[in-house]
Design a protein around this motif. Sequence first.
Motif: not given
Length: 271
Positions: A44, A103, A105-106, A109, A130, A146, A148, A191, A194, A198, A205
Motif C-alpha cells: 500500500e 493495493r 482491502w485498504y 481506508a 479490518c 503489510k 506502506w 493514512k 488507518m 489497523t 504496518w
Amino acid sequence: MAGKQKDRLPRKPYEAELLRLQYELVKLQEWVRSEGVRLVVVFEGRDAAGKGGAIKRVTEYLNPRLARVAALPAPTERQRGQWYFQRYVEQLPAAGEIVLFDRSWYNRAGVEKVMGFCTPAEYQQFLRQCPTFERMLIEAGIQLRKYWFSVSDVEQERRFRDRMEDPMRQWKLSPMDVESITRWEDYSRAKDEMFVHTDIPEAPWNVVESDDKRRSRINMIAHLLGSVPYREVRRPEVQLPPRPRPQGYQRPPRDLQKYVPDHAAALERRG
C-alpha cells in the motif's frame, strides 16, 4: 531535490544486492511450496510511491504458479452488493502459495474514503472489522505482511511529471492520480487514522521510505525475508535423459509453414 539525488543508492551495489535477495526469494518460494505455507504480502502507499516496481523485483524470478499478484479492478455492481472483504478472500493463497496484493482491502481506508466512494458508515465499519478480519487470517495459519510505501510530496510530483512526459508510462497516470496532489493532506489524515485502527500487534504496518526507489526495494525485500522463518529446501536433482536414436522422422518442408519475418536481420544490416 539535489539532496535526494545525492543520497541515491548507486546502481552497482543495488543490482548486486538485489540479485542476492532475489536468490533468497527463490529459496523462500521453495520453502513455502514444500511446507504448505500460505503467505500474503500487502503493498500500500500513495500513488507513484513505488509499489509496482517493488512487486516486479519480488516476482521477477519466482514461479507465477506459486507466487501471483492480485491487483483487483474497481468492483462490479454485484461485488458492491457483497460483504466488503469477500472479493479479497477469493484471492487468498492456498497451501504452498504466495499472493502479493497490489493495493488491497485498504482501498476503503484510502481512496474510497478520500474520494467519497464509500459512505461514512461503510468506512467506520471497515475500521472496526479490518483488525478482526486480519486476526482471522492469521488464526487460520496465513502469514500476513503489510508494507506502506511512503513518498514525499515533492518526489511524488516529480514522478508524476516524468510519467506525463514519457509516452511509455503515460498509462500509469490517471485523473485519480493527478487529483491526489490536491488532496495530499486528506490522504495523509486518512493514512494516519488507518494506522491507528489497523496497526495491530498480530499484523503491524511496516513503513518503507521510498523517495529512493532502489533503497526502498532493497529494504522491503530484506525485511520480508527477515520476517519469515524460511530455510533452504533442496530440490531433487534433474538429469537430462540421453536422446533416443533417430527413428526416421522427416521434418516438413519449410515452405509449408508460415514463419515470422526476420526483423532482427534488418537491425544487423543497419549496424
